[in-house]
Design a protein around this motif. Structure first.
Motif, PDB file in Angstrom:
ATOM      1  N   LEU A  79       8.249  -5.561  19.773  1.00  0.00           N
ATOM      2  CA  LEU A  79       7.017  -5.986  19.130  1.00  0.00           C
ATOM      3  C   LEU A  79       7.335  -6.738  17.849  1.00  0.00           C
ATOM      4  O   LEU A  79       8.143  -6.306  17.038  1.00  0.00           O
ATOM      5  CB  LEU A  79       6.146  -4.768  18.799  1.00  0.00           C
ATOM      6  N   ILE A  80       6.676  -7.875  17.669  1.00  0.00           N
ATOM      7  CA  ILE A  80       6.810  -8.669  16.449  1.00  0.00           C
ATOM      8  C   ILE A  80       5.449  -8.732  15.776  1.00  0.00           C
ATOM      9  O   ILE A  80       4.439  -9.045  16.412  1.00  0.00           O
ATOM     10  CB  ILE A  80       7.309 -10.096  16.756  1.00  0.00           C
ATOM     11  N   ILE A  81       5.422  -8.411  14.482  1.00  0.00           N
ATOM     12  CA  ILE A  81       4.197  -8.499  13.689  1.00  0.00           C
ATOM     13  C   ILE A  81       4.385  -9.639  12.701  1.00  0.00           C
ATOM     14  O   ILE A  81       5.295  -9.602  11.865  1.00  0.00           O
ATOM     15  CB  ILE A  81       3.916  -7.190  12.937  1.00  0.00           C
ATOM     16  N   THR A  82       3.550 -10.651  12.789  1.00  0.00           N
ATOM     17  CA  THR A  82       3.662 -11.807  11.902  1.00  0.00           C
ATOM     18  C   THR A  82       2.664 -11.695  10.753  1.00  0.00           C
ATOM     19  O   THR A  82       1.671 -10.980  10.847  1.00  0.00           O
ATOM     20  CB  THR A  82       3.409 -13.109  12.669  1.00  0.00           C
ATOM     21  N   ASN A  83       2.960 -12.411   9.676  1.00  0.00           N
ATOM     22  CA  ASN A  83       2.051 -12.483   8.529  1.00  0.00           C
ATOM     23  C   ASN A  83       1.613 -11.083   8.094  1.00  0.00           C
ATOM     24  O   ASN A  83       0.426 -10.769   7.980  1.00  0.00           O
ATOM     25  CB  ASN A  83       0.826 -13.336   8.880  1.00  0.00           C
ATOM     26  N   THR A  84       2.597 -10.230   7.832  1.00  0.00           N
ATOM     27  CA  THR A  84       2.325  -8.829   7.521  1.00  0.00           C
ATOM     28  C   THR A  84       1.630  -8.657   6.172  1.00  0.00           C
ATOM     29  O   THR A  84       1.811  -9.459   5.247  1.00  0.00           O
ATOM     30  CB  THR A  84       3.623  -8.011   7.502  1.00  0.00           C
ATOM     31  N   ARG A  85       0.839  -7.592   6.081  1.00  0.00           N
ATOM     32  CA  ARG A  85       0.158  -7.208   4.844  1.00  0.00           C
ATOM     33  C   ARG A  85       0.338  -5.707   4.645  1.00  0.00           C
ATOM     34  O   ARG A  85       0.782  -4.994   5.539  1.00  0.00           O
ATOM     35  CB  ARG A  85      -1.328  -7.557   4.918  1.00  0.00           C
ATOM     36  N   ALA A  86      -0.048  -5.231   3.461  1.00  0.00           N
ATOM     37  CA  ALA A  86       0.136  -3.813   3.138  1.00  0.00           C
ATOM     38  C   ALA A  86      -0.592  -2.909   4.123  1.00  0.00           C
ATOM     39  O   ALA A  86      -0.144  -1.789   4.398  1.00  0.00           O
ATOM     40  CB  ALA A  86      -0.333  -3.533   1.714  1.00  0.00           C
ATOM     41  N   GLU A  87      -1.705  -3.362   4.693  1.00  0.00           N
ATOM     42  CA  GLU A  87      -2.464  -2.519   5.625  1.00  0.00           C
ATOM     43  C   GLU A  87      -1.734  -2.301   6.949  1.00  0.00           C
ATOM     44  O   GLU A  87      -2.169  -1.493   7.774  1.00  0.00           O
ATOM     45  CB  GLU A  87      -3.840  -3.127   5.889  1.00  0.00           C
ATOM     46  N   HIS A  88      -0.619  -2.983   7.161  1.00  0.00           N
ATOM     47  CA  HIS A  88       0.175  -2.774   8.364  1.00  0.00           C
ATOM     48  C   HIS A  88       1.238  -1.688   8.164  1.00  0.00           C
ATOM     49  O   HIS A  88       2.003  -1.382   9.088  1.00  0.00           O
ATOM     50  CB  HIS A  88       0.844  -4.083   8.798  1.00  0.00           C
ATOM     51  N   THR A  89       1.284  -1.107   6.977  1.00  0.00           N
ATOM     52  CA  THR A  89       2.167   0.026   6.729  1.00  0.00           C
ATOM     53  C   THR A  89       1.751   1.218   7.590  1.00  0.00           C
ATOM     54  O   THR A  89       0.574   1.519   7.726  1.00  0.00           O
ATOM     55  CB  THR A  89       2.107   0.430   5.242  1.00  0.00           C
ATOM     56  N   ARG A 109       8.790   3.775  11.415  1.00  0.00           N
ATOM     57  CA  ARG A 109       7.969   3.869  10.208  1.00  0.00           C
ATOM     58  C   ARG A 109       8.173   2.608   9.388  1.00  0.00           C
ATOM     59  O   ARG A 109       9.274   2.313   8.924  1.00  0.00           O
ATOM     60  CB  ARG A 109       8.325   5.109   9.411  1.00  0.00           C
ATOM     61  N   LEU A 110       7.109   1.857   9.222  1.00  0.00           N
ATOM     62  CA  LEU A 110       7.177   0.552   8.584  1.00  0.00           C
ATOM     63  C   LEU A 110       6.423   0.561   7.261  1.00  0.00           C
ATOM     64  O   LEU A 110       5.277   1.018   7.192  1.00  0.00           O
ATOM     65  CB  LEU A 110       6.562  -0.507   9.509  1.00  0.00           C
ATOM     66  N   PHE A 111       7.080   0.077   6.204  1.00  0.00           N
ATOM     67  CA  PHE A 111       6.423  -0.122   4.920  1.00  0.00           C
ATOM     68  C   PHE A 111       6.420  -1.610   4.609  1.00  0.00           C
ATOM     69  O   PHE A 111       7.454  -2.268   4.686  1.00  0.00           O
ATOM     70  CB  PHE A 111       7.151   0.623   3.795  1.00  0.00           C
ATOM     71  N   VAL A 112       5.263  -2.135   4.270  1.00  0.00           N
ATOM     72  CA  VAL A 112       5.136  -3.539   3.889  1.00  0.00           C
ATOM     73  C   VAL A 112       4.783  -3.585   2.412  1.00  0.00           C
ATOM     74  O   VAL A 112       3.801  -2.992   1.979  1.00  0.00           O
ATOM     75  CB  VAL A 112       4.045  -4.254   4.706  1.00  0.00           C
ATOM     76  N   PHE A 113       5.599  -4.294   1.657  1.00  0.00           N
ATOM     77  CA  PHE A 113       5.405  -4.358   0.210  1.00  0.00           C
ATOM     78  C   PHE A 113       4.952  -5.752  -0.207  1.00  0.00           C
ATOM     79  O   PHE A 113       5.572  -6.740   0.135  1.00  0.00           O
ATOM     80  CB  PHE A 113       6.717  -4.061  -0.533  1.00  0.00           C
ATOM     81  N   ASP A 114       3.883  -5.790  -0.942  1.00  0.00           N
ATOM     82  CA  ASP A 114       3.484  -7.014  -1.615  1.00  0.00           C
ATOM     83  C   ASP A 114       3.743  -6.784  -3.098  1.00  0.00           C
ATOM     84  O   ASP A 114       3.292  -5.791  -3.653  1.00  0.00           O
ATOM     85  CB  ASP A 114       1.995  -7.278  -1.371  1.00  0.00           C
ATOM     86  N   VAL A 115       4.513  -7.674  -3.714  1.00  0.00           N
ATOM     87  CA  VAL A 115       4.837  -7.485  -5.123  1.00  0.00           C
ATOM     88  C   VAL A 115       3.558  -7.684  -5.923  1.00  0.00           C
ATOM     89  O   VAL A 115       3.078  -8.795  -6.115  1.00  0.00           O
ATOM     90  CB  VAL A 115       5.937  -8.460  -5.590  1.00  0.00           C
ATOM     91  N   LEU A 116       2.991  -6.589  -6.382  1.00  0.00           N
ATOM     92  CA  LEU A 116       1.686  -6.627  -7.026  1.00  0.00           C
ATOM     93  C   LEU A 116       1.782  -6.844  -8.531  1.00  0.00           C
ATOM     94  O   LEU A 116       0.865  -7.373  -9.138  1.00  0.00           O
ATOM     95  CB  LEU A 116       0.939  -5.312  -6.759  1.00  0.00           C
ATOM     96  N   LYS A 117       2.879  -6.427  -9.133  1.00  0.00           N
ATOM     97  CA  LYS A 117       2.923  -6.453 -10.583  1.00  0.00           C
ATOM     98  C   LYS A 117       4.302  -6.840 -11.084  1.00  0.00           C
ATOM     99  O   LYS A 117       5.314  -6.325 -10.609  1.00  0.00           O
ATOM    100  CB  LYS A 117       2.528  -5.076 -11.140  1.00  0.00           C
ATOM    101  N   SER A 118       4.324  -7.753 -12.033  1.00  0.00           N
ATOM    102  CA  SER A 118       5.566  -8.122 -12.695  1.00  0.00           C
ATOM    103  C   SER A 118       5.562  -7.575 -14.113  1.00  0.00           C
ATOM    104  O   SER A 118       4.541  -7.633 -14.807  1.00  0.00           O
ATOM    105  CB  SER A 118       5.721  -9.640 -12.726  1.00  0.00           C
ATOM    106  N   VAL A 119       6.698  -7.037 -14.526  1.00  0.00           N
ATOM    107  CA  VAL A 119       6.811  -6.386 -15.832  1.00  0.00           C
ATOM    108  C   VAL A 119       7.979  -7.003 -16.585  1.00  0.00           C
ATOM    109  O   VAL A 119       9.074  -7.154 -16.032  1.00  0.00           O
ATOM    110  CB  VAL A 119       7.033  -4.862 -15.668  1.00  0.00           C
ATOM    111  N   SER A 120       7.752  -7.349 -17.841  1.00  0.00           N
ATOM    112  CA  SER A 120       8.804  -7.904 -18.693  1.00  0.00           C
ATOM    113  C   SER A 120       9.094  -6.933 -19.820  1.00  0.00           C
ATOM    114  O   SER A 120       8.169  -6.384 -20.442  1.00  0.00           O
ATOM    115  CB  SER A 120       8.347  -9.249 -19.260  1.00  0.00           C
ATOM    116  N   VAL A 121      10.383  -6.701 -20.093  1.00  0.00           N
ATOM    117  CA  VAL A 121      10.763  -5.750 -21.142  1.00  0.00           C
ATOM    118  C   VAL A 121      12.007  -6.271 -21.864  1.00  0.00           C
ATOM    119  O   VAL A 121      12.872  -6.921 -21.251  1.00  0.00           O
ATOM    120  CB  VAL A 121      11.024  -4.346 -20.534  1.00  0.00           C
ATOM    121  N   MET A 122      12.082  -6.021 -23.155  1.00  0.00           N
ATOM    122  CA  MET A 122      13.248  -6.409 -23.943  1.00  0.00           C
ATOM    123  C   MET A 122      14.373  -5.400 -23.733  1.00  0.00           C
ATOM    124  O   MET A 122      14.129  -4.201 -23.615  1.00  0.00           O
ATOM    125  CB  MET A 122      12.885  -6.466 -25.430  1.00  0.00           C
ATOM    126  N   GLU A 123      15.584  -5.889 -23.664  1.00  0.00           N
ATOM    127  CA  GLU A 123      16.746  -5.022 -23.467  1.00  0.00           C
ATOM    128  C   GLU A 123      16.790  -3.935 -24.538  1.00  0.00           C
ATOM    129  O   GLU A 123      16.579  -4.186 -25.718  1.00  0.00           O
ATOM    130  CB  GLU A 123      18.029  -5.849 -23.513  1.00  0.00           C
TER     131      GLU A 123
END
Length: 225
Positions: free
Chosen positions: A52-62, A77-91
């Motif tokens: 089975l091939i699932i194309t154009n996956t989204r989080a609801e296909h987890t 068991r399939l987890f689909v990740f959409d990068v929802l948040k970017s975080v910037s931090v100083m070293e």
């Protein structure tokens, strides 16, 4: 496949049939309208292997995908990740990655890092156990990870540039949930001013939104009774 009459793919706790191959009638059927149409125009079946091939996956296909062949079944068991948040931090500063949820009694929470999805921290609620894996990835996270046992949120202290990357949160028991963060740690020498920092953060966010990561977390086999 040559010994099977019918091959079925099912999804989720309700074992909803989403795709099927009937060998004798040489017929392939995908059920686009089930589950509110979340698989519409996304499923393809290989009539030689039954894959089975699932194309154009989204989080609801987890979730769990069950391959049924006669009395044998295999669960993916399939987890689909959409990068929802970017975080910037100083070293040198700390950064917290919030789960925005409360943990349930049967939850297992995992945090994974990088392209290899290396397990770096875990909470098992049932066993009342919190584990951080200090020695993975050449010890870059040693004495730097803290987990909130109420929410599963992860804090990384005393960050360095080698902590830059993608962090994935998995909830793998009771219900399925997944979340991903893109963390950028900037060296104070190269981050010259607030304007540059803002530009970098915006660019990081744009890249993050466009990225989709798919992880097959668990594969196991069982014989249906």
């Amino acid at each position: 496949m040559k010994h099977a009459d019918v091959i079925q793919w099912r999804f989720g706790d309700e074992n909803t049939v989403i795709a099927e191959i009937n060998i004798w009638s040489d017929r392939i059927t995908v059920y686009d309208d089930v589950l509110d149409g979340r698989f519409r125009d996304r499923l393809k079946l290989d009539n030689q292997t039954g894959s089975l091939i699932i194309t154009n996956t989204r989080a609801e296909h987890t979730g769990d995908y069950i391959l049924q062949i006669k009395r044998e079944s295999e669960i993916f068991r399939l987890f689909v990740f959409d990068v929802l948040k970017s975080v910037s931090v100083m070293e040198g500063d700390s950064v917290s990655l919030n789960s925005d949820t409360e943990m349930k009694d049967d939850d297992v929470i995992q945090w994974r890092f990088g392209d290899e999805n290396t397990l770096i921290a875990e909470i098992n609620v049932t066993a009342d156990r919190i584990t951080v894996y200090d020695d993975v990835l050449d010890g870059r996270f040693r004495d730097r990870l803290k987990l909130d046992n109420q929410t599963g949120s992860l804090t990384i202290t005393n960050t360095t540039t080698e902590h830059t990357g993608d962090y994935k949160l998995l909830m793998i028991s009771g219900r399925f949930s997944s979340k991903s963060f893109r963390v950028s740690v900037y060296d104070s020498v190269h981050c010259c001013g607030p304007t540059e920092a803002v530009i970098r953060l915006v660019l990081s966010a744009l890249v993050g939104v466009a990225t989709v990561i798919i992880v097959v977390y668990e594969i196991r086999s069982r014989r249906a009774e």
